[in-house]
Write a protein that holds these residues in place. Structure first.
Motif, PDB file in Angstrom:
ATOM      1  N   ARG A   1     -10.244   4.307  -1.949  1.00 52.17           N
ATOM      2  CA  ARG A   1      -9.940   5.738  -1.471  1.00 52.17           C
ATOM      3  C   ARG A   1     -10.731   6.902  -2.336  1.00 52.17           C
TER       4      ARG A   1
ATOM      5  N   GLU B   1      -6.559  -2.028   3.738  1.00 54.26           N
ATOM      6  CA  GLU B   1      -6.601  -2.264   2.429  1.00 54.26           C
ATOM      7  C   GLU B   1      -7.862  -1.945   1.812  1.00 54.26           C
TER       8      GLU B   1
ATOM      9  N   GLY C   1       0.274   4.214   0.028  1.00 53.97           N
ATOM     10  CA  GLY C   1      -0.215   5.290   0.761  1.00 53.97           C
ATOM     11  C   GLY C   1       0.193   5.385   2.501  1.00 53.97           C
TER      12      GLY C   1
ATOM     13  N   GLN D   1      -1.048   9.989  -2.017  1.00 50.62           N
ATOM     14  CA  GLN D   1      -1.509   8.860  -2.458  1.00 50.62           C
ATOM     15  C   GLN D   1      -3.139   8.398  -2.287  1.00 50.62           C
ATOM     16  N   PHE D   2      -3.665   9.109  -1.409  1.00 49.43           N
ATOM     17  CA  PHE D   2      -5.093   9.112  -1.066  1.00 49.43           C
ATOM     18  C   PHE D   2      -5.857  10.217  -1.665  1.00 49.43           C
TER      19      PHE D   2
ATOM     20  N   TRP E   1      -7.926   2.102   1.557  1.00 53.89           N
ATOM     21  CA  TRP E   1      -6.956   2.110   0.449  1.00 53.89           C
ATOM     22  C   TRP E   1      -7.737   1.852  -1.145  1.00 53.89           C
TER      23      TRP E   1
ATOM     24  N   ILE F   1       0.758  -1.215  -0.079  1.00 51.65           N
ATOM     25  CA  ILE F   1      -0.144   0.058   0.027  1.00 51.65           C
ATOM     26  C   ILE F   1       0.924   1.254  -0.049  1.00 51.65           C
TER      27      ILE F   1
ATOM     28  N   TYR G   1       1.657   8.317   6.840  1.00 52.93           N
ATOM     29  CA  TYR G   1       0.300   8.639   5.882  1.00 52.93           C
ATOM     30  C   TYR G   1       0.673   9.473   4.716  1.00 52.93           C
TER      31      TYR G   1
END
Length: 451
Positions: free
Chosen positions: A445, A439, A318, A344-345, A442, A316, A340
């Motif tokens: 998201r 997960e 993010g 990426q989010f 993500w 992941i 964090y």
């Protein structure tokens, strides 16, 4: 008292093989399947990953703890100076054995342990100690209490530990010691830090308050520097409400630590120096002694569960788990932490991510809101008569100008923390729930913009 049958070599093997080492070797499989996580987020009305499940309660207690407390109560030996074989002296011997140190002095808190070491080393007015801005205030309180100057060096933003390059840049002719903080219970870069200390003839006080039993290069944290300090505050992986300990191999230095913590009175009963009264009480030691028979097993389980989580989360982008330095064999995992990366989010704020994850039944949170370089104690000491007397106006101006720690600011903004003393003792299925929930958020998201 019952103790673990593990030898020290077996302990090292149990702590490292199949845990942190397994992450890098790939022996722990990742069971997550991101392609199968596409579903409606619980915060938007979907089914949560984890429903009505509790985590292991903390602080830990069992019948051994209660029996130890009752034995101490009935003995009427409630203060360490009443008996050389009382509960506190017994704990000191057992904890020294457990850590591989020659000596241990038990105190009333981790902060007290650190301050005792500073005083025992003769560090005081005009002296400087380099440490981290990303830590409990007790770290700098131990230096300020000696009226020395805590010099804050910036972090390696991937490990959340002191950056040795920044440490070197902060050294002055008045630097007397380095105080690395093993954040989250994982080792700082002790190879570099010890090399700097040797080259510059500096003392090293390990703030291992979060790092019980963790190992680096075959030695437990706290035994690498001149002394190591621990906390047994109620949230720690070995807890008695409050309490602390100093460990070390230098008999003369550890004898001075005893004298300082015993209001300046030595083991010979002679009042020899300045010192506070920092003695651990017998009931705190009783709670700790009652836990020692199972502490290695609980330590092993945290390492195994942390290794599993890291393997699951590696896919992941993010979230990035805490970087561990080469030489790290095991960690305390007081906290399991990640960075964090909101870009990426879809640039969703960290707070929104936390809210969505909590709806799935898993709670992450920030840790330290702002580094100590942003707290008002700096203005307080720089404006105080005491520090203006002890340090030149030029040095105090430089100190104020050098307080910026932008990498620490980055860590504070990115931190995502799972408090781990209790939760990492849960089952593998519980760990799978944590990974599955992360997960799911993500994979979905894009839905976070609707939260």
């Amino acid at each position: 008292m019952a103790r673990s049958d593990l030898t020290r070599r077996q302990f090292i093997a149990a702590a490292s093989a199949g845990s942190l080492a397994a992450v890098t070797s790939g022996t722990i499989p990742a069971y997550g399947n991101l392609t199968n996580k596409a579903s409606k987020l619980a915060i938007l009305g979907g089914d949560p990953v984890r429903k009505n499940k509790a985590w292991p309660e903390w602080p830990y207690w069992d019948d051994e703890v209660l029996d130890s407390l009752m034995k101490t109560a009935k003995s009427r030996i409630w203060c360490r100076i009443q008996s050389p074989s009382g509960t506190v002296p017994t704990f000191e011997k057992e904890y020294a054995k457990l850590t591989g140190a020659r000596f241990c002095v038990a105190t009333g808190s981790g902060t007290q342990a650190l301050h005792t070491c500073v005083e025992a080393m003769g560090i005081g007015p005009g002296d400087e100690v380099i440490t981290s801005p990303y830590t409990d205030p007790g770290t700098i309180a131990s230096i300020l209490s000696a009226r020395a100057l805590p010099v804050l060096a910036d972090l390696d933003p991937a490990s959340y530990q002191l950056d040795p390059d920044e440490v070197e840049r902060r050294i002055t002719e008045n630097t007397r010691a380095l105080m690395p903080v093993h954040m989250m219970g994982q080792p700082a870069d002790m190879r570099r830090i010890m090399a700097i200390a040797r080259t510059r003839n500096l003392k090293v006080i390990e703030d291992a308050c979060q790092a019980h039993l963790a190992e680096f290069d075959g030695k437990q944290l706290g035994t690498i520097g001149d002394v190591g300090c621990f906390s047994f505050q109620s949230s720690k992986v070995l807890a008695c409400g409050e309490g602390g300990a100093i460990i070390g191999d230098d008999e003369a230095l550890m004898d001075r630590c005893y004298t300082v913590h015993n209001h300046g009175t030595s083991r010979r009963g002679v009042t020899e120096t300045i010192g506070p009264k920092y003695r651990m009480n017998e009931f705190e030691a009783a709670v700790l002694l009652g836990q020692l028979s199972g502490v290695i097993e609980r330590f092993r389980r945290r390492n195994e569960n942390a290794a599993y989580l890291t393997t699951r989360l590696n896919d992941i982008p993010g979230l990035t788990p805490q970087k561990l330095y080469e030489g790290t064999q095991s960690g305390s995992f007081y906290l399991y932490t990640m960075s964090y990366h909101k870009e990426q989010f879809n640039n969703v704020p960290r707070a929104t991510f936390f809210k969505a994850l909590a709806a799935e039944g898993v709670s992450l949170s920030p840790y330290i809101a702002r580094g100590l370089h942003r707290e008002p104690w700096i203005d307080h000491i720089l404006d105080s008569k005491v520090y203006k007397t002890m340090y030149s106006a030029k040095r105090l101006r430089e100190y104020r100008e050098q307080c910026a720690c932008p990498k620490c600011d980055q860590v504070c903004e990115e931190m995502a923390m799972l408090w781990a003393s209790g939760p990492l003792l849960a089952t593998r299925q519980d760990m799978a729930d944590i990974a599955d929930a992360i997960e799911k958020v993500w994979a979905n998201r894009d839905q976070l913009t609707q939260v």
